[in-house]
Design an enzyme around this catalytic site. Structure first.
Site, mmCIF file in Angstrom:
data_model
loop_
_atom_site.group_PDB
_atom_site.id
_atom_site.type_symbol
_atom_site.label_atom_id
_atom_site.label_comp_id
_atom_site.label_asym_id
_atom_site.label_seq_id
_atom_site.Cartn_x
_atom_site.Cartn_y
_atom_site.Cartn_z
ATOM 1 N N CYS A 184 0.826 -1.216 0.000
ATOM 2 C CA CYS A 184 0.000 0.000 0.000
ATOM 3 C C CYS A 184 0.861 1.268 0.000
ATOM 4 O O CYS A 184 0.329 2.369 -0.175
ATOM 5 C CB CYS A 184 -0.922 0.021 1.219
ATOM 6 S SG CYS A 184 -2.106 -1.338 1.271
ATOM 7 N N HIS A 194 -2.087 -5.913 6.570
ATOM 8 C CA HIS A 194 -2.489 -5.957 5.160
ATOM 9 C C HIS A 194 -3.222 -7.258 4.879
ATOM 10 O O HIS A 194 -2.744 -8.339 5.220
ATOM 11 C CB HIS A 194 -1.264 -5.837 4.257
ATOM 12 C CG HIS A 194 -1.612 -5.739 2.796
ATOM 13 N ND1 HIS A 194 -1.882 -4.538 2.167
ATOM 14 C CD2 HIS A 194 -1.755 -6.704 1.846
ATOM 15 C CE1 HIS A 194 -2.159 -4.755 0.910
ATOM 16 N NE2 HIS A 194 -2.086 -6.059 0.678
ATOM 17 N N CYS A 198 -8.412 -8.781 0.345
ATOM 18 C CA CYS A 198 -9.034 -7.476 0.090
ATOM 19 C C CYS A 198 -8.075 -6.514 -0.610
ATOM 20 O O CYS A 198 -8.519 -5.566 -1.262
ATOM 21 C CB CYS A 198 -9.521 -6.859 1.400
ATOM 22 S SG CYS A 198 -10.793 -7.827 2.246
ATOM 23 N N CYS A 209 -12.733 -13.201 7.027
ATOM 24 C CA CYS A 209 -13.739 -14.243 7.202
ATOM 25 C C CYS A 209 -14.409 -14.549 5.863
ATOM 26 O O CYS A 209 -15.071 -13.671 5.292
ATOM 27 C CB CYS A 209 -14.785 -13.806 8.227
ATOM 28 S SG CYS A 209 -16.084 -15.044 8.503
ATOM 29 N N CYS A 215 -13.171 -8.562 5.695
ATOM 30 C CA CYS A 215 -12.306 -8.618 6.867
ATOM 31 C C CYS A 215 -13.087 -8.181 8.097
ATOM 32 O O CYS A 215 -13.997 -7.349 8.024
ATOM 33 C CB CYS A 215 -11.092 -7.707 6.690
ATOM 34 S SG CYS A 215 -9.793 -8.402 5.661
#
Length: 366
Positions: A184, A194, A198, A209, A215
């Site tokens: 990032c 991180h 995603c 999950c 997340c």
């Protein structure tokens, strides 16, 4: 570098798209369980007692609504990332909040990262001359000068200092260096990690999950905890009442009578989910009371110390543990009447967290 952490953006989109399947499956099970219970179990209860059927029906419907509400919050509420949270810092926090509001969070230019780390280490060494400061200033004084500007020589001005949370981070890597996300291209706030699925850094990341295709982080931790709590009660209620009244139906039915098998499926599925959810819920209650995330439970934080030139601290001291009551208030908010409603009541913005100075002194003197 781990291959999972380097998933190309197109493959990541495919994984996120496939993640909708568990969400649809979960919603379908919730819907089917309510319809099956209403059509098969409630009539059996009504034959025994009408008021008991109304009472148990109201309880089941209330738990279903709260579970579905919490689940929707888990799925559609962003767990939070540093850029968005930083840009909104100060907009929604109360004046009495114990968390600081420092303006929008900015990415540190890549060409200044190394010099920023160097200055962060040197600022720790300067802490020896600041012992006369208060305990709070001593705890974070080591980070107040830990950044630099684009020319690699000029320190950040006051406005830039306020706009970046980099110098306030108290967690460091194993080697004592500041935590920085190379994917990032930004410094990681405390407790942020991180997510390779995603593709962003998540504030106070607990875990990713697949059942919510999201997340679990700072913004949706409360609805997640409420979801597993209400789902456990919902499945337990269905399992117990279905088992009791279905067994009574079998024992009292004539030998040639046809018996609906829908309650049997309800009993099997609800018992299976109840046993799984009880253990899962118990584990997350333990984490909540100790102010830990799932990641922190097996990968404890390293904390920068005032007199440690390398910045590495003992791994088994949790500075974020303020005691069970205060830990609960951080997630569920100061008003206990809203604790059981899946709405946003958590304290702070996920960028900074209060610490226990009792644990901090233990860290320094051990």
């Amino acid at each position: 570098m781990d291959r999972i952490c380097c998933i190309p953006w197109n493959r990541r989109k495919v994984f996120k798209a496939l993640g909708v399947i568990p969400v649809i499956l979960t919603l379908a099970l919730f819907g089917w369980s309510l319809v099956g219970y209403t059509m098969s179990i409630l009539p059996l209860i009504h034959k025994e007692s009408s008021w008991l059927a109304v009472l148990l029906g109201a309880l089941i419907y209330a738990l279903w609504v709260l579970s579905a509400w919490s689940y929707i919050g888990c799925v559609f509420v962003s767990p939070g990332n540093p850029v968005v949270a930083g840009s909104q810092a100060g907009a929604g926090a109360a004046e009495s909040s114990s968390f600081s509001r420092n303006g929008p969070y900015i990415r540190v230019p890549s060409r200044t990262v190394e010099s920023a780390r160097t200055r962060a280490d040197s600022s720790v060494r300067m802490a020896d001359d600041q012992e006369s400061q208060s305990s709070e200033e001593s705890a974070r004084g080591s980070f107040d000068n830990g950044n630099c500007s684009d020319n690699d020589n000029t320190p950040l001005n006051e406005e830039q200092m306020r706009r970046s949370e980099f110098m306030y981070a108290i967690t460091v890597k194993d080697n004592g260096e500041p935590r920085y996300c190379l994917k990032c291209n930004l410094p990681k706030p405390d407790r942020a990690h991180h997510c390779s699925v995603c593709g962003v850094c998540v504030l106070k990341m607990d875990h990713h999950c697949p059942w919510i295709n999201n997340c679990v982080g700072f913004n949706n931790q409360k609805p997640f905890l409420l979801f597993i709590a209400y789902s456990t009660l919902y499945c337990l209620d269905i399992a117990v009442t279905s088992l009791v009244f279905y067994l009574r139906l079998i024992f009292n039915a004539p030998g040639t009578a046809e018996i609906d098998i829908t309650p049997l499926f309800l009993i099997i599925l609800s018992l299976a989910f109840t046993m799984a959810l009880i253990g899962f819920f118990g584990f997350h209650i333990y984490l909540t009371l100790n102010n830990l995330t799932t990641i922190e439970s097996y990968e404890r934080n390293n904390f920068r110390q005032e007199h440690d030139s390398r910045g590495s601290g003992k791994k088994h001291v949790n500075l974020f543990d303020l005691g069970a009551k205060k830990n609960l208030k951080q997630i569920f908010g100061p008003r206990w009447s809203l604790w059981f409603v899946p709405v946003r009541t958590q304290v702070g913005n996920g960028m900074r967290f209060p610490i226990s100075y009792k644990n901090y002194n233990e860290l320094r003197h051990n």
